[in-house]
Scaffold this motif. Structure first.
Motif, PDB file in Angstrom:
ATOM      1  N   ASP A   6       0.845  -1.210   0.000  1.00 50.97           N
ATOM      2  CA  ASP A   6       0.000   0.000   0.000  1.00 50.97           C
ATOM      3  C   ASP A   6       0.873   1.251   0.000  1.00 50.97           C
ATOM      4  O   ASP A   6       0.566   2.242  -0.665  1.00 50.97           O
ATOM      5  N   ILE A   7       1.967   1.176   0.768  1.00 49.31           N
ATOM      6  CA  ILE A   7       2.872   2.341   0.845  1.00 49.31           C
ATOM      7  C   ILE A   7       3.569   2.558  -0.509  1.00 49.31           C
ATOM      8  O   ILE A   7       3.647   3.685  -1.009  1.00 49.31           O
ATOM      9  N   ILE A  11       3.152   5.982  -2.801  1.00 49.89           N
ATOM     10  CA  ILE A  11       4.253   6.786  -3.337  1.00 49.89           C
ATOM     11  C   ILE A  11       4.100   6.888  -4.853  1.00 49.89           C
ATOM     12  O   ILE A  11       4.179   7.971  -5.444  1.00 49.89           O
ATOM     13  N   PHE A  12       3.850   5.748  -5.482  1.00 46.87           N
ATOM     14  CA  PHE A  12       3.700   5.717  -6.950  1.00 46.87           C
ATOM     15  C   PHE A  12       2.584   6.666  -7.399  1.00 46.87           C
ATOM     16  O   PHE A  12       2.719   7.402  -8.371  1.00 46.87           O
ATOM     17  N   ASP A  13       1.478   6.660  -6.656  1.00 47.36           N
ATOM     18  CA  ASP A  13       0.328   7.498  -7.032  1.00 47.36           C
ATOM     19  C   ASP A  13       0.434   8.919  -6.476  1.00 47.36           C
ATOM     20  O   ASP A  13      -0.465   9.735  -6.681  1.00 47.36           O
ATOM     21  N   GLY A  14       1.501   9.214  -5.748  1.00 48.19           N
ATOM     22  CA  GLY A  14       1.706  10.568  -5.212  1.00 48.19           C
ATOM     23  C   GLY A  14       0.632  10.981  -4.224  1.00 48.19           C
ATOM     24  O   GLY A  14       0.232  12.144  -4.181  1.00 48.19           O
ATOM     25  N   GLY A  44       8.468   2.274  -4.299  1.00 49.27           N
ATOM     26  CA  GLY A  44       7.470   3.153  -4.926  1.00 49.27           C
ATOM     27  C   GLY A  44       8.106   4.215  -5.797  1.00 49.27           C
ATOM     28  O   GLY A  44       7.672   4.456  -6.929  1.00 49.27           O
ATOM     29  N   ILE A  45       9.206   4.820  -5.320  1.00 51.44           N
ATOM     30  CA  ILE A  45       9.823   5.907  -6.092  1.00 51.44           C
ATOM     31  C   ILE A  45      10.553   5.319  -7.306  1.00 51.44           C
ATOM     32  O   ILE A  45      10.607   5.926  -8.379  1.00 51.44           O
ATOM     33  N   SER A  68       5.538  13.037  -1.439  1.00 45.57           N
ATOM     34  CA  SER A  68       4.989  11.998  -0.556  1.00 45.57           C
ATOM     35  C   SER A  68       6.123  11.290   0.181  1.00 45.57           C
ATOM     36  O   SER A  68       6.041  11.002   1.382  1.00 45.57           O
ATOM     37  N   MET A  69       7.198  11.015  -0.572  1.00 46.19           N
ATOM     38  CA  MET A  69       8.364  10.339   0.024  1.00 46.19           C
ATOM     39  C   MET A  69       8.935  11.208   1.159  1.00 46.19           C
ATOM     40  O   MET A  69       9.276  10.707   2.230  1.00 46.19           O
TER      41      MET A  69
END
Ligand code: B1M
Length: 215
Positions: A6-7, A11-14, A44-45, A68-69
């Motif tokens: 989920d995390i 991150i991927f979806d900002g 994610g990044i 987000s990161m």
């Protein structure tokens, strides 16, 4: 999929508003700060960068992912420092070189070095070479850590090394370089003292370099 997935997705979806809540949930579920960092945030990044490369994401979306990161790191940084051993290893001045605004990687390197007991001055991204030289004069660090994420800004790294030499500072510091396009052979070519692939391996490398200098 689990909380780390989920995390990664957040991150991927900002999803900068959701990420803090998810990180807190993961900590409540017993995940360590390093697990959340490595298996959630960094995954994610990285996925974001891959999507950008394929033309599936654009700059504003990458900015949301990096924001987000950073929000997540505000929570994780003190915990990562706590997880580490600590212990007066020496001083490090870190910077992403001039012309390069990427600062997430060098932030992580800084956090890991602090975790390992280094006193860190992180000058952030896009730092002019002369400012790095000034910081070395002022702080007298053992390690100068340079980061570059772009294939064109990695070419600034040898300029920094040369500027340190011109200022008579080259022999008093160890220069460590890193960042996605930077490899060991490049480090050798430009006369850097060390290279590390990621933030975790930057710690033993910095310690080894530090031990080559007098106290
Ligand atoms: Co940029 N960007 N970006 N970007 N961006 C990359 C780097 C890119 C690979 C994306 C891609 O095409 N796949 C590509 C570079 C291609 C190249 O030259 N080889 C790229 C590009 C092209 C650009 C722009 C030119 C896009 C444009 O404007 N057309 C532009 C450049 C602006 C500039 O700098 N002048 C640009 C802008 C941006 C944003 C501002 C939108 C944003 C940065 C936000 C910020 O940092 N505050 C951004 C982002 C987020 C990325 C990606 C997606 C993620 C970078 C990141 O934070 N990674 C990135 C793609 C990718 O990396 N896959 C990409 C996560 C971080 C944990 O990893 O930084 O590699 P990393 O750091 C690692 C290791 O490399 C190592 O340890 C770290 C932690 O483990 N490490 C060191 C790093 N420094 C070290 C130093 C050491 C030792 C280890 O010792 C001192």
């Amino acid at each position: 999929m689990g909380i780390l997935g989920d995390i990664k997705n957040a991150i991927f979806d900002g999803e900068e508003n959701k990420i803090v809540e998810l990180v807190k949930q993961a900590l409540d579920e017993g995940q360590t700060a390093s697990e959340i960092l490595d298996k959630g945030l960094v995954e994610g990044i990285r996925a974001t960068g891959d999507a950008f490369e394929k033309g599936e994401k654009f700059i504003p979306e990458m900015l949301l992912s990096s924001e987000s990161m950073k929000r997540a790191m505000v929570i994780l940084k003190p915990l990562l420092v706590e997880e580490g051993a600590g212990g007066g290893f020496g001083k490090a001045v870190l910077a992403t070189v001039e012309g390069d605004v990427h600062d997430i990687g060098i932030e992580l390197v800084g956090t890991m070095l602090e975790t390992a007991g280094f006193e860190v001055r992180n000058m952030g991204p896009d730092v002019p070479t002369e400012d790095i030289v000034e910081a070395v004069k002022e702080d007298k660090p053992h390690i100068v850590g340079l980061s570059a994420l772009l294939s064109n800004t990695m070419d600034v790294m040898p300029d920094v090394i040369e500027a340190l030499a011109d200022a008579g500072l080259r022999d008093s510091v160890k220069v460590m370089v890193g960042g996605a396009p930077v490899k060991q052979d490049f480090a050798d070519e430009i006369g850097a003292d060390g290279w590390a692939y990621d933030a975790a391996s930057a710690v033993p490398k910095a310690k080894a370099l530090r031990s080559q200098l007098p106290d």
